[in-house]
Design an enzyme around this catalytic site. Structure first.
Site, PDB file in Angstrom:
ATOM      1  N   ASN A  56      11.189 -14.019 -31.995  1.00  0.00           N
ATOM      2  CA  ASN A  56      10.395 -15.018 -31.281  1.00  0.00           C
ATOM      3  C   ASN A  56      10.462 -16.320 -32.054  1.00  0.00           C
ATOM      4  O   ASN A  56      10.487 -16.314 -33.287  1.00  0.00           O
ATOM      5  CB  ASN A  56       8.926 -14.598 -31.182  1.00  0.00           C
ATOM      6  N   GLY A  57      10.424 -17.452 -31.352  1.00  0.00           N
ATOM      7  CA  GLY A  57      10.433 -18.749 -32.013  1.00  0.00           C
ATOM      8  C   GLY A  57      11.752 -19.467 -31.811  1.00  0.00           C
ATOM      9  O   GLY A  57      12.541 -19.127 -30.918  1.00  0.00           O
ATOM     10  N   HIS A  75      -7.074 -46.568  -7.262  1.00  0.00           N
ATOM     11  CA  HIS A  75      -6.186 -47.390  -8.077  1.00  0.00           C
ATOM     12  C   HIS A  75      -4.761 -46.841  -8.084  1.00  0.00           C
ATOM     13  O   HIS A  75      -4.128 -46.712  -9.139  1.00  0.00           O
ATOM     14  CB  HIS A  75      -6.720 -47.489  -9.500  1.00  0.00           C
ATOM     15  N   ARG A 114       2.855 -12.119 -21.173  1.00  0.00           N
ATOM     16  CA  ARG A 114       3.213 -13.298 -21.952  1.00  0.00           C
ATOM     17  C   ARG A 114       4.233 -14.186 -21.233  1.00  0.00           C
ATOM     18  O   ARG A 114       4.411 -15.346 -21.581  1.00  0.00           O
ATOM     19  CB  ARG A 114       3.772 -12.873 -23.318  1.00  0.00           C
ATOM     20  N   GLU A 123      -0.077 -24.085 -11.109  1.00  0.00           N
ATOM     21  CA  GLU A 123       0.473 -23.000 -11.928  1.00  0.00           C
ATOM     22  C   GLU A 123       0.865 -21.788 -11.094  1.00  0.00           C
ATOM     23  O   GLU A 123       1.918 -21.193 -11.305  1.00  0.00           O
ATOM     24  CB  GLU A 123      -0.560 -22.548 -12.965  1.00  0.00           C
ATOM     25  N   TRP A 146      11.719 -15.064 -23.266  1.00  0.00           N
ATOM     26  CA  TRP A 146      11.450 -16.264 -22.469  1.00  0.00           C
ATOM     27  C   TRP A 146      12.461 -17.304 -22.916  1.00  0.00           C
ATOM     28  O   TRP A 146      12.458 -17.720 -24.065  1.00  0.00           O
ATOM     29  CB  TRP A 146      10.020 -16.734 -22.720  1.00  0.00           C
ATOM     30  N   GLU A 153      -8.450 -29.364 -14.340  1.00  0.00           N
ATOM     31  CA  GLU A 153      -8.191 -27.933 -14.464  1.00  0.00           C
ATOM     32  C   GLU A 153      -7.973 -27.295 -13.106  1.00  0.00           C
ATOM     33  O   GLU A 153      -7.117 -26.412 -12.950  1.00  0.00           O
ATOM     34  CB  GLU A 153      -9.347 -27.259 -15.205  1.00  0.00           C
ATOM     35  N   CYS A 170       7.940 -14.686 -25.077  1.00  0.00           N
ATOM     36  CA  CYS A 170       8.654 -13.717 -25.903  1.00  0.00           C
ATOM     37  C   CYS A 170       7.696 -12.713 -26.536  1.00  0.00           C
ATOM     38  O   CYS A 170       6.697 -13.088 -27.133  1.00  0.00           O
ATOM     39  CB  CYS A 170       9.463 -14.385 -27.001  1.00  0.00           C
ATOM     40  N   LYS A 202       2.148 -16.979 -21.367  1.00  0.00           N
ATOM     41  CA  LYS A 202       0.733 -16.959 -21.736  1.00  0.00           C
ATOM     42  C   LYS A 202       0.488 -17.670 -23.050  1.00  0.00           C
ATOM     43  O   LYS A 202      -0.393 -18.502 -23.160  1.00  0.00           O
ATOM     44  CB  LYS A 202       0.250 -15.500 -21.826  1.00  0.00           C
ATOM     45  N   LYS A 248      -4.617 -25.245 -12.261  1.00  0.00           N
ATOM     46  CA  LYS A 248      -4.639 -23.842 -11.868  1.00  0.00           C
ATOM     47  C   LYS A 248      -3.879 -23.647 -10.562  1.00  0.00           C
ATOM     48  O   LYS A 248      -3.120 -22.681 -10.395  1.00  0.00           O
ATOM     49  CB  LYS A 248      -6.092 -23.385 -11.718  1.00  0.00           C
TER      50      LYS A 248
END
Length: 599
Positions: free
Chosen positions: A102-103, A495, A29, A479, A76, A472, A2, A594, A476
Site C-alpha cells: 500500500n502507498g 453571485h 476500502r 459520491e 486501488w 456535505e 488498497c 474509504k 454525499k
C-alpha cells in the site's frame, strides 16, 4: 484504498480461507483488483481484476496445495490501470518472493530503470514490482530472507506498508512508513492487515506498527524491530468492537445501516463528557492542553466539512481559528510556532494529506490534536492529544455517522478551547440523538428521491452552521449517485451559480428557526422559485419557507448544532435513496476509497 491481509498459522490451518475472509473484510476500502500468494514451493500466486468474487471464481478452478502462510491484497490503482497483471501480489522473476504494498514508492522509476538495465524484465506498470526484484537481488547475493527484505526496504522512498512471503517459508515479513499496518495476535495463528476488520472475526488483540518498524511473524512468535534491527517493546491492545458490529445487520447496505446507527453513535460520542448541572464540557483528553496562538483545523472531504463546523463555533466563541484543506496546508502559507494549535480531523486517522499536515506541524513545534474515530491510528499515536469521536466501525465509503459524531465532538472541542460554559449548549448536544431518531422515523426522503432521481443537477444552500451541511449534502449525493451536485453558502447563489439553475435542477434549502439567517435564506429561495426552479426545504417549520417549497423534509425545532446535524440526516437519506433508485453501487462507489492513504 488498497488493503493488505497476511496470515501465519500452524500446519493444520488453512491460510487461503483466512486470506479470502480478510479480503472480504477489506472490500469497503475501495479497490479494482484482488490477489493472494501462498508460501508454497513454488509460491502460488492468483490475482484478478475486479471484485474478490472474481478471484474466488478463479481459485475454484485452480489446483491449490494446502498452505498455512500467505498474503493477500485489494488494489486501488495509482500506477497503471486495473488489470490482472497490475494486481498484487507481485513476484521476482524466479518466484522466490511475493510482495503486497500500500502507498506510493516515489523513487520507483529510478529503481526500475536501474533494475531494467541489469536485465530485469517487468511484468506490470506498478511501482510495487520493484520491491520483489530488489529483495531477489539480496537473495542472489546470499542474504537470508530477512536481511534481503530489510536491504530492499532501505532503498525505498515514499509511503508504504509492505508484506512479503518467501518460497517454502513459514514467515511473513512486513514494514511500514506513513501507511498503516496492524498485527492481530491470535491463539491459532497471527495476522497482518492494513485495518482491523480484515481479521476481527479471528482476534481482537492487536499491535500497531509505527513508522520505521519491521515485523517478523511466524506461527508461534511475533517480533517487532526498528530500522537497526533492535527489538522494540510493544503493547497489545484490545479492540472494543466485534465482527457483528461491522456487519450489515439485515440492512441492504452498510450506508443505510450506518445512517440508522447515528443516534447511538452520538450517545457514545457524548458519554461522560457533558455536565448538565454546570453547563461544562468535560473533555479529560484536553485537560493539560495549552496553547496561545491561532487554531488551524486541517482535514479532507467530509472531515473538512466537519472542521468548518468547528471553526464556525470557535470564531463565534472568540477563538481565532480557520479550517484548511489538508492538501493545501504547508508551513509557508501557514506560519507555525510553538504557540500554534493544529487540529487534524480524520475518521480513519490515516488520511495521507492530513497526516502530512500534522507531521509538518509537529516538526514546526506546534501543539497537535487529532479528532479521529480509530483507536491506535497514526493520527492518534503521533499527535500530542487525541479526542475520539467513538462512532464505531464505519464500512461504507460514504461517511455518515462519522460526520455526525465529528460535528458533536468538534462542538465539544470548540467549547473546551473557548472556555464556553452553557447549559443550553449541553442540552442542545443531548437532544441530537433523539432528533436524529425522529428524522429516521418520519422522513419522506425516499419520495423526494423518486421525484428528482432524473434531475440534471442538484444544488444545496445554507447559512451559518448549515453552510458546511449544504456542502456535505452535495458531496454525499455526488459520491454515490454520480450526479452533479454543488453546495453553496445561500447568499452566494446569486453571485454566479444562479445561471445554472432551471426546471431540472432542484435546490435543497436548509432553513431552521425564524431569525435573520432564515429570512435571508428564504429570500434566496424566492430568487430561484421565480425562475421555475423546484425547491426542497429542509426545515423545522418555524419560518414560512413551506410556502415556497415543492417538497418539505422536516426536522425537529431545535437550536444550534442539533438542528444542523438533524438536517444533514435528511440529506444523507436523499442521497441514499436517489442512488438506490438509480441502481448505483452505494457502499463502494466507483473510483473512491474509504481511507485515502496516498497524497
Amino acid at each position: 484504498m488498497c488493503g493488505i491481509i497476511g496470515f501465519v498459522g500452524p500446519q493444520e490451518s488453512d491460510a487461503l480461507d483466512v486470506l479470502l475472509d480478510g479480503l472480504a473484510g477489506l472490500e469497503y476500502r475501495g479497490y479494482d483488483s484482488a490477489g493472494i500468494a501462498l508460501a508454497n514451493s513454488p509460491i502460488d500466486v492468483h490475482k484478478r481484476q475486479g471484485e474478490v468474487s472474481s478471484l474466488e471464481s478463479a481459485l475454484a478452478e485452480a489446483d491449490l496445495a494446502s498452505e498455512s502462510v500467505g498474503i493477500g491484497h485489494t488494489r486501488w490503482s495509482t500506477h497503471g490501470p486495473p488489470s490482472d497483471y497490475n494486481a498484487h501480489p507481485h513476484t521476482d522473476a524466479e518466484g522466490q518472493v511475493a510482495v503486497v504494498h500500500n502507498g506510493i514508492i516515489e523513487n520507483y522509476q529510478s529503481l526500475r530503470t536501474e533494475l531494467s538495465e541489469g536485465g530485469i524484465h517487468f511484468e506490470s506498470d506498478t511501482d510495487t514490482e520493484v520491491v520483489p526484484h530488489l529483495i531477489a537481488q539480496g537473495l542472489d547475493q546470499g542474504l537470508e530472507p530477512e536481511s534481503a527484505f530489510r536491504q530492499a526496504i532501505e532503498r525505498l522512498e515514499g509511503s508504504y506498508a509492505i508484506a512479503a512471503v518467501f518460497e517454502g517459508s513459514d514467515t511473513v515479513y512486513a514494514a511500514r512508513h506513513e501507511s498503516p499496518l496492524v498485527l492481530g495476535i491470535g491463539q491459532d495463528g497471527h495476522y497482518l492487515a492494513s485495518d482491523v476488520p480484515a481479521f476481527i472475526e479471528y482476534t481482537d488483540q492487536v499491535i500497531y506498527l509505527e513508522d520505521g518498524e519491521f515485523a517478523t511473524i511466524t506461527p508461534d512468535h511475533v517480533r517487532i524491530t526498528d530500522a537497526a534491527g533492535e527489538t522494540v517493546e510493544t503493547t497489545v491492545e484490545t479492540i472494543e468492537w466485534d465482527a457483528e458490529d461491522a456487519g450489515k445487520s439485515g440492512y441492504d447496505h452498510y450506508m443505510l445501516k450506518e445512517i440508522h446507527e447515528q443516534p447511538n453513535a452520538i450517545r457514545e460520542c457524548l458519554r461522560g463528557r457533558l455536565n448538565e448541572l454546570t453547563g461544562r464540557i468535560e473533555l479529560e483528553e484536553l485537560a493539560d492542553l495549552t496553547w496561545e496562538g491561532p487554531v488551524t483545523l486541517v482535514a479532507c472531504g467530509t472531515s473538512y466539512h466537519a472542521a468548518m463546523v468547528g471553526v464556525t463555533l470557535l470564531n463565534r466563541w472568540g477563538v481565532d481559528a480557520r479550517a484548511m484543506l489538508a492538501s493545501e496546508f504547508d508551513a509557508a502559507s501557514v506560519p507555525l510556532t510553538e504557540s500554534s494549535l493544529v487540529v487534524g480531523v480524520t475518521q480513519s486517522g490515516e488520511t495521507a494529506d492530513t497526516m502530512r499536515a500534522l507531521r509538518e506541524a509537529n516538526r514546526a513545534g506546534a501543539t497537535t490534536l487529532a479528532v479521529t474515530n480509530v483507536v491506535g491510528s497514526s493520527a492518534a499515536r503521533e499527535c500530542d492529544h487525541v479526542v475520539y469521536i467513538r462512532a464505531g466501525p464505519e464500512i461504507s465509503v460514504a461517511a455518515t455517522k462519522s460526520f455526525a459524531s465529528q460535528q458533536a465532538a468538534l462542538t465539544m472541542v470548540a467549547a473546551a478551547l473557548s472556555g464556553r460554559r452553557s447549559r443550553e449548549l449541553v442540552q442542545s448536544l443531548r437532544s441530537i440523538a433523539d432528533a436524529i431518531q425522529q428524522v429516521l422515523d418520519t422522513s419522506c426522503a425516499r419520495e423526494v428521491a423518486q421525484a428528482y432521481r432524473d434531475a440534471d443537477a442538484y444544488f444545496f444552500i445554507g447559512r451559518g452552521l448549515h453552510y458546511p451541511v449544504a456542502l456535505e449534502g452535495a458531496l454525499k449525493l455526488k459520491e454515490i449517485t454520480y450526479k452533479h451536485a454543488e453546495g453553496f453558502a445561500a447568499g452566494e447563489l446569486k453571485h454566479g451559480p444562479l445561471a445554472l439553475v432551471g426546471e431540472q435542477t432542484p435546490v435543497f434549502a436548509l432553513v431552521t428557526g425564524d431569525g435573520d439567517r432564515a429570512e435571508k435564506t428564504i429570500g434566496n429561495i424566492k430568487e430561484v422559485e421565480a425562475r421555475g426552479v423546484p425547491v426542497v426545504a429542509v426545515t423545522d417549520g418555524q419560518s414560512d419557507v413551506e410556502r415556497y417549497a415543492d417538497h418539505v423534509l422536516e426536522v425537529p425545532a431545535l437550536k444550534g448544532i442539533a438542528s444542523s446535524v438533524a438536517a444533514n440526516v435528511q440529506l444523507q437519506l436523499v442521497a441514499y435513496w436517489v442512488a438506490h433508485e438509480l441502481g448505483r453501487s452505494i457502499d463502494k462507489p466507483r473510483h473512491l476509497a474509504k481511507s485515502v492513504t496516498v497524497e
